[in-house]
Design a protein around this motif. Structure first.
Motif, mmCIF file in Angstrom:
data_model
loop_
_atom_site.group_PDB
_atom_site.id
_atom_site.type_symbol
_atom_site.label_atom_id
_atom_site.label_comp_id
_atom_site.label_asym_id
_atom_site.label_seq_id
_atom_site.Cartn_x
_atom_site.Cartn_y
_atom_site.Cartn_z
ATOM 1 N N VAL A 84 66.115 25.655 34.961
ATOM 2 C CA VAL A 84 65.579 26.531 33.713
ATOM 3 C C VAL A 84 66.553 27.369 33.374
ATOM 4 O O VAL A 84 67.209 28.000 33.966
ATOM 5 C CB VAL A 84 64.250 27.499 33.998
ATOM 6 N N VAL A 88 67.076 30.391 30.069
ATOM 7 C CA VAL A 88 66.576 30.810 29.205
ATOM 8 C C VAL A 88 67.505 31.192 28.069
ATOM 9 O O VAL A 88 68.867 31.665 28.441
ATOM 10 C CB VAL A 88 66.232 32.391 29.624
ATOM 11 N N GLY A 143 63.449 39.121 25.435
ATOM 12 C CA GLY A 143 62.816 39.286 26.805
ATOM 13 C C GLY A 143 62.012 38.148 27.296
ATOM 14 O O GLY A 143 62.462 37.011 27.163
ATOM 15 N N THR A 144 60.832 38.265 27.487
ATOM 16 C CA THR A 144 59.943 37.307 28.115
ATOM 17 C C THR A 144 59.429 36.402 27.058
ATOM 18 O O THR A 144 58.963 35.416 27.401
ATOM 19 C CB THR A 144 58.903 37.939 28.959
ATOM 20 N N GLU A 178 74.977 39.520 23.712
ATOM 21 C CA GLU A 178 74.697 40.589 24.808
ATOM 22 C C GLU A 178 75.605 40.236 26.137
ATOM 23 O O GLU A 178 75.968 41.217 26.606
ATOM 24 C CB GLU A 178 73.244 40.958 25.271
ATOM 25 N N LYS A 203 53.893 34.587 23.709
ATOM 26 C CA LYS A 203 54.487 33.144 23.679
ATOM 27 C C LYS A 203 54.856 32.789 24.927
ATOM 28 O O LYS A 203 55.741 33.120 25.533
ATOM 29 C CB LYS A 203 55.940 33.580 22.908
ATOM 30 N N VAL A 207 54.557 34.141 30.766
ATOM 31 C CA VAL A 207 54.890 35.406 31.117
ATOM 32 C C VAL A 207 54.892 36.368 30.454
ATOM 33 O O VAL A 207 54.880 37.572 30.365
ATOM 34 C CB VAL A 207 56.656 35.110 31.670
ATOM 35 N N ASN A 208 55.044 36.004 29.042
ATOM 36 C CA ASN A 208 54.927 37.011 27.751
ATOM 37 C C ASN A 208 53.519 37.514 27.484
ATOM 38 O O ASN A 208 53.460 38.740 27.339
ATOM 39 C CB ASN A 208 55.553 36.235 26.475
ATOM 40 N N ASP A 217 53.113 39.841 30.548
ATOM 41 C CA ASP A 217 53.850 41.004 30.294
ATOM 42 C C ASP A 217 53.167 42.132 28.994
ATOM 43 O O ASP A 217 52.886 43.185 29.239
ATOM 44 C CB ASP A 217 55.368 40.678 29.564
ATOM 45 N N LEU A 236 62.393 44.706 26.905
ATOM 46 C CA LEU A 236 62.879 43.852 27.705
ATOM 47 C C LEU A 236 64.283 43.212 26.902
ATOM 48 O O LEU A 236 63.996 42.656 25.753
ATOM 49 C CB LEU A 236 61.903 42.568 27.990
ATOM 50 N N LEU A 237 65.269 43.215 27.565
ATOM 51 C CA LEU A 237 66.666 42.616 26.755
ATOM 52 C C LEU A 237 66.685 41.278 26.936
ATOM 53 O O LEU A 237 66.950 40.414 26.150
ATOM 54 C CB LEU A 237 67.589 43.529 27.196
ATOM 55 N N ASP A 238 66.702 41.079 28.303
ATOM 56 C CA ASP A 238 66.924 39.740 28.824
ATOM 57 C C ASP A 238 66.136 39.101 30.031
ATOM 58 O O ASP A 238 65.578 39.898 30.732
ATOM 59 C CB ASP A 238 68.507 39.668 29.109
ATOM 60 N N TYR A 239 66.225 37.900 30.008
ATOM 61 C CA TYR A 239 65.180 37.133 31.012
ATOM 62 C C TYR A 239 65.900 36.082 31.320
ATOM 63 O O TYR A 239 66.208 35.073 30.787
ATOM 64 C CB TYR A 239 63.904 36.784 30.424
ATOM 65 N N LYS A 240 66.213 35.924 32.589
ATOM 66 C CA LYS A 240 66.932 34.784 33.219
ATOM 67 C C LYS A 240 66.147 34.088 34.476
ATOM 68 O O LYS A 240 65.614 34.763 35.136
ATOM 69 C CB LYS A 240 68.227 35.109 33.884
ATOM 70 N N VAL A 241 66.049 32.963 34.565
ATOM 71 C CA VAL A 241 65.639 32.146 35.364
ATOM 72 C C VAL A 241 66.484 30.933 36.087
ATOM 73 O O VAL A 241 67.421 30.429 35.290
ATOM 74 C CB VAL A 241 64.525 31.229 34.835
ATOM 75 N N LEU A 269 65.433 40.109 35.228
ATOM 76 C CA LEU A 269 64.901 41.010 33.949
ATOM 77 C C LEU A 269 65.829 42.045 33.567
ATOM 78 O O LEU A 269 66.064 42.729 34.662
ATOM 79 C CB LEU A 269 63.483 41.322 34.226
ATOM 80 N N TRP A 292 56.334 38.271 37.391
ATOM 81 C CA TRP A 292 55.589 39.447 37.885
ATOM 82 C C TRP A 292 56.171 40.318 38.751
ATOM 83 O O TRP A 292 56.103 41.760 38.385
ATOM 84 C CB TRP A 292 54.280 38.875 38.416
ATOM 85 N N LEU A 319 59.117 42.003 36.631
ATOM 86 C CA LEU A 319 58.179 43.081 35.640
ATOM 87 C C LEU A 319 57.853 44.275 36.197
ATOM 88 O O LEU A 319 58.059 45.265 35.825
ATOM 89 C CB LEU A 319 56.970 42.198 35.025
#
Lengths: 528, 528
Positions: free
Chosen positions: A474, A476, A482-483, B33, B443, B446-447, B450, B469-474, B491, B514, B517
């Motif tokens: 995955v 992003v 964000g999310t 960023e 969206k 997770v969104n 949130d 929330l600036l950034d979300y990585k998986v 996050l 979660w 978050l």
């Protein structure tokens, strides 16, 4: 294997230690069966000596040496590994040395100390006793095997600390009949300038052939090996893919083609070089390591080209952007399907997929337009060629529709702070007018969806039962949301014969995963 | 940054191209960023020049250069990258060159051709025009920036093919005022002996400082770089972790410590070397690449020791099995049987967070135990210090509980093939005995979660309204379980004053998100 050939000046002798030093890696643990397969693979590639492991009573290796005796090797000589005798003991009483003779090998390597600090602080014996240990042990083993090599542990540190004594260790081995004196950079911290100077000096002080054994702790294992070769070393020790403890050993997959193509030093029999990538892959598979895409010469990305100008330049003259021809090492050029690509890339890919695009200018344009649109949305096909193949087939009207989605639902419910949510999915599809409605749970929403989809489809398409999901990634996509960011999902599948990767993109990770899942299933179905 | 210091003989100038050549990697795609954070991290490490990217109208990079201007860099000089002008055009009309001047940087690098084959077959222009392109372009840019460097593409192939012409290309740049002539091994196929000979010869033919830029296609990028340094090159170009297209670029994480510790060539300010591992990790995290365990110097396994004798030898004298001290590069010894290290790190971090641990041996042990447990489960705190701070506060009984979760539910429903699923979440929490039950869409799951969580909490804690929330990585953790794999979520948040990052791990992506978050919200609440 012809000994004369090995001794011809210029020929480099290849000595593989994947089965011992490679197996020392924190994450590798070959079974006896793995070891037998690696041995055969290395023989097939044309490696001269394959070190099978310690012969010290470990049951796996005892069994391995026993079974290996029954294999008919065409080229390689299986080599046993051991240590010089213990201090204060007779070599003939040493169980390790006796085990080597009992293993029936024709070649053996014994490791001994050559660094005064080690002898004093770790072994805590006299320098003289260490010399006797080397001499006795090699002489004893030499009586029972054709060739004996001496691995001089920490040789470079030893030489820098006490050159005279380090060389006396080599001479002790030489006088006992060692066929090769292998200088080891055990800690892996040497740099080529030092290796070169030391080898040059040692070269004049002993008569036996010299070997080199390096580790990669300063990212110098390959360079140190080749620096030693330039100074006259003739035996090169290393492992496939550089496997080994800490940062790994010298990587034979890089050393071999550089020796042959760039230094004009023959090492593999002709026609064998093209097996290099295959060998790298098979050993990775047996070691249960995912192959490094970026690995020099043999990696998937080693000859990957992005961008239009780049590609047309490579077509005009491969030398423009390739240091060797990919086919020479069994690899291939990879034209990346990227947003910069054009018609040439599409035509090249169509050839690869056996799709006929001649006279189909309109379809080519449609593919290009779709590609541009999809890449704008965040799709990337570089790592997901199965999805690209489906996209092309669709544009050409060659994609059959196997089922229709009527809907799905995924529910995640958490009822307690300390417990993970429960995931459940339902899927409704239609195949030839028949509706199938299934439900399944899973480890997380995507896994539940995956289970429900398969449950629905396997009824109609039992060939999907053999499809395994190997990897799920995955990413992003960069955006300050964000999310709510877009995510790109990559799925890798395997059906026992082939691997394929698909892609999905969405703001919703469930939807992105769903797309990749559908493509994965669809790709398999289109094959029949 | 003091220019005199850079020019002191012996000092090696470090030039990082992670943001351009690293970003060219098939699998890396930094956001604006990300790029700003990498820039600051490299500045902190003490890199002299940070190449920010092409300045060619690409919106991400235009914005990056604009925002970077607002950063106060302590050491690094941000550098713009571009190509020499197009054939048959005036430099002052070239949009790329004008964009460099417009970007407000103090240093720029221009790449130009130096290989006759390329000029003839790829560019299809005359050799004389290529020389004019180099000279015009550098002279034009030099008028507007303090320093201009010339990247001589394919210099080594060029020199081997036509040494006289290749040197004329360098001289054209030199006469236009180039501050450094960078010899590029663009195809990455050179070996140190050749690099050394070519640099030695060129060294006598030009007066400007020389630089080296190599690629790793023959696993020689680091060795080639250091070979060039030995012959007098003073600027070294590379990337963090060796990121780059095909097999990658020269790896600064290996080059820097080897220069400093083994070649006695200063390059980082004192005390900065210990930041090396941190820098490698942060950049890996931002590049969304799992760090290589076996990476020299900075990898998890670089100082991993197996077996008892080995370990006691290392304890008696680290030199016995370690080529440098792990702490010198911010790494640590890893004792594979019983890991006893870590206490020092915890104490160090506590100081950083203003937590008093003196006389709290029990808490330190508890933190270490928890840490070990969490890391076993896949948590990593290097890039998620806010979660680590919470973990420490909790162990010290200094973490206040602001709310209790009574449950959540997330539903994703898809009703049509072409439409993305609809996501809805409900959250039930309790604050001081008052229950709040909210619902929200989003969206993706997770969104939605949130949104529902914030809706519930902002009533009680209005300070959360400023948290963005600036950034979300998986990252899917390595394990071959397809869609059931464990995922780690990072996050990044921002409240207008500070940024913080949190982590969550689970088989279920919703649960992992979660956790991250909750930590993100909790971290902000603990501040008041």
């Amino acid at each position: 294997m012809k000994t004369e050939k090995r001794k011809r000046p210029g020929k480099i002798v290849l000595y593989d230690t994947t089965l011992r030093d490679g197996d020392q890696s924190e994450y590798i643990n070959f079974s006896k069966e793995d070891k037998l397969r690696v041995l055969q693979e290395l023989d097939r590639l044309g490696i001269d000596y394959v070190e099978g492991g310690w012969v010290d009573g470990n049951p796996r290796d005892t069994a391995f040496f026993e079974e290996a005796r029954g294999l008919r090797l065409r080229h390689a000589r299986l080599t046993a590994f051991g240590m010089t005798r213990r201090a204060g003991q007779r070599a003939s009483r040493d169980s390790g040395l006796r085990a080597i003779l009992g293993s029936g090998v024709a070649a053996a390597t014994l490791v001994g100390k050559a660094w005064d600090l080690q002898i004093q602080e770790v072994l805590r014996i006299s320098q003289a006793e260490n010399l006797r240990m080397i001499e006795d042990s090699l002489a004893f083993v030499k009586r029972g095997v054709k060739e004996v090599f001496f691995d001089a542990e920490h040789f470079f540190e030893g030489y820098l600390s006490n050159p005279e004594y380090a060389v006396r260790c080599l001479r002790a081995a030489e006088s006992a009949g060692a066929d090769c004196l292998v200088l080891c950079d055990t800690n892996g911290g040497m740099i080529p300038a030092v290796v070169q100077r030391v080898v040059r000096e040692v070269r004049g002080l002993v008569r036996a052939a010299l070997g080199i054994h390096t580790h990669n702790d300063a990212e110098m294992a390959v360079a140190n090996t080749l620096a030693a070769v330039e100074e006259g070393v003739t035996q090169v020790q290393g492992t496939i893919n550089g496997y080994g403890e800490r940062c790994g050993n010298a990587n034979l997959c890089s050393i071999i083609p550089t020796l042959q193509f760039k230094m004009n030093r023959a090492c593999l029999p002709p026609r064998k070089m093209a097996l290099l990538r295959r060998c790298s892959r098979v050993v990775a598979e047996l070691a249960n390591q995912s192959p490094s895409r970026q690995q020099p010469y043999v990696g998937d990305s080693a000859f990957a080209h992005k961008g239009g100008i780049h590609i047309s330049a490579v077509r005009r003259n491969p030398r423009a952007y390739e240091h060797v021809l990919p086919e020479a090492v069994g690899n291939r050029r990879k034209i990346l399907v990227s947003d910069l690509s054009g018609k040439a890339t599409v035509l090249e890919k169509a050839r690869e997929y056996n799709l006929d695009l001649s006279g189909k200018e309109g379809s080519v344009q449609e593919i290009l337009d779709t590609l541009k649109l999809m890449e704008k949305q965040g799709y990337r096909y570089e790592g997901a060629e199965a999805s690209f193949e489906l996209l092309m087939k669709k544009a050409l009207g060659k994609k059959r529709k196997f089922f229709r989605l009527l809907g799905f639902r995924v529910l995640d419910e958490k009822k307690q702070e300390k417990e993970p949510p429960y995931s459940e999915a339902t899927v409704m599809i239609e195949v030839d007018g028949r509706v199938e409605h299934t439900a399944a749970e899973g480890k997380g929403p995507v896994n539940a969806l995956d289970h429900a989809l398969r449950k629905a489809l396997e009824k109609f398409y039992p060939q999907l039962r053999s499809v395994e999901l190997l990897d799920y990634k995955v990413r992003v996509l960069p955006a300050k949301e964000g999310t709510a960011s877009q995510v790109r999902v990559l799925l890798e599948c395997w059906d026992g014969k082939r691997k394929w990767t698909t892609v999905g993109v969405s703001h919703n990770i469930i939807e992105a995963s769903w797309q990749a899942l559908l493509d994965a299933v669809d790709y398999r179905l289109q094959l029949d």
